[in-house]
Design an enzyme around this catalytic site. Sequence first.
Site, short mmCIF file in Angstrom:
data_model
loop_
_atom_site.label_atom_id
_atom_site.label_comp_id
_atom_site.label_asym_id
_atom_site.label_seq_id
_atom_site.Cartn_x
_atom_site.Cartn_y
_atom_site.Cartn_z
N HIS A 96 -1.04 -0.90 -9.90
CA HIS A 96 -1.85 -1.54 -8.72
C HIS A 96 -2.39 -2.82 -9.40
O HIS A 96 -3.69 -3.19 -9.21
CB HIS A 96 -2.76 -0.48 -8.07
N GLU B 142 -3.43 7.27 -5.47
CA GLU B 142 -3.65 6.72 -6.69
C GLU B 142 -4.72 7.11 -7.36
O GLU B 142 -5.87 7.44 -6.56
CB GLU B 142 -3.67 5.07 -6.42
N ARG C 282 1.02 -1.25 0.07
CA ARG C 282 -0.05 -0.04 -0.16
C ARG C 282 1.01 1.34 0.02
O ARG C 282 1.97 1.11 0.55
CB ARG C 282 -0.87 0.17 1.34
#
Length: 400
Positions: free
Chosen positions: A283, A260, A232
């Site tokens: 991601h 993000e 993360r």
Amino acid sequence: MRVLIADKLPEKSIEALRQAGHTVVVEICSADQLQEALVTHGIESLVVRSTKVTRSMIQHASSLELIVRAGAGYDSIDLEAASEFGVFVANCPGKNASAVAELTIGLVVSLDRWIPDNVSDARAGKWQKGRYAKARGLKGRMLGLVGMGKIGQLVAQMAQGLGLEVVAWSRSLTAESAAAFGVGFVDNPIQVAAQSDIVSLHVAATPSTFHLADRDFFAAMKPGTLFINTTRGSVVDENALLTALDENGIRAALDVFADEPSYKEGPLTTQLHKHPSVYLTHHIGASTAQAQEATGDEAARVIDTYANTGVVPNCVNIAVQSVATHLITVRHLDKVGVLARVLDRIRKCNLNVQEMENQVFAGSMNAAVARIRVVGKPPEELSSLLNNIQDVLAVSEIKL
């Protein structure tokens, strides 16, 4: 149950829920649309992957009982709000571990061999073999892992297959368990950074891991260390990383980063995406067909188990350690109203019930036993007050 699938889930998993008798609404929602969908459809169980679940959504969805994150992390869900409004939150741990581990190893190889830059120059019609024929190679180098959960363990196995040495730190890791995994053991993340040629993060995003990779962490690294983050973005202090990139020759491959985009397609604006020493991916750590099918199956299992038993597998917001101070055990006949009268007497003694279970004995003339954990000191007269209730057989009390 009325189930809302708000992010993409394999059709097989959706069909399994329908076959189990649940009403399934598939409505791929943006954050703005999700609250309306929850209320409109009277949703009891919600499945999300990347979509954020906010306090406002939970507060206004009065029928919502369960949120399932189709993945391991759950930092996209307002856990405090869910707990405040009595909504269970569950995740699907370990189901995407192989996919994330595979990407991690791919990023390590990509950094060492400059693969993205190789391809980019070739596509641009630039032949620079001299520049790209200088990789150090991986065999015999030290990979440091921060976090040794399922993903960290798989990364260690794959790395060892490539001839890498591995050293690791994790809150639950001991010297004995490290030896069982065939990895070196160190006492803290800083030591991982200091001893490694390659560092990879595999910890959950929690308040205790916020900016775990900070200025001191990067300062401990040797010049030219390769840094991987597939966990993360909040785990990394990006300003500290940028300093390390510019001043210590660190190179990084990041599948996750701060701020993000929440959308599937659109512009990318981050202080990292144009840095020549950074490779960014979208991601996609858990985004393989295998991982998504396994995660979808687990999400369906969580919902069906809860619907049929009231038990929530993988629940992440139930207190692990109760604050109850006393256990009151009440043996009673299994008749209507007995427990209601017991609980009323406990309430009048100003005791707060933390947990309660009631088990019924086999036989035609059934008795039952209720175990009630309470906060507060029961008054001396409580046992007699409960024993005086019709159909109560016996009462005992234990201080926890």
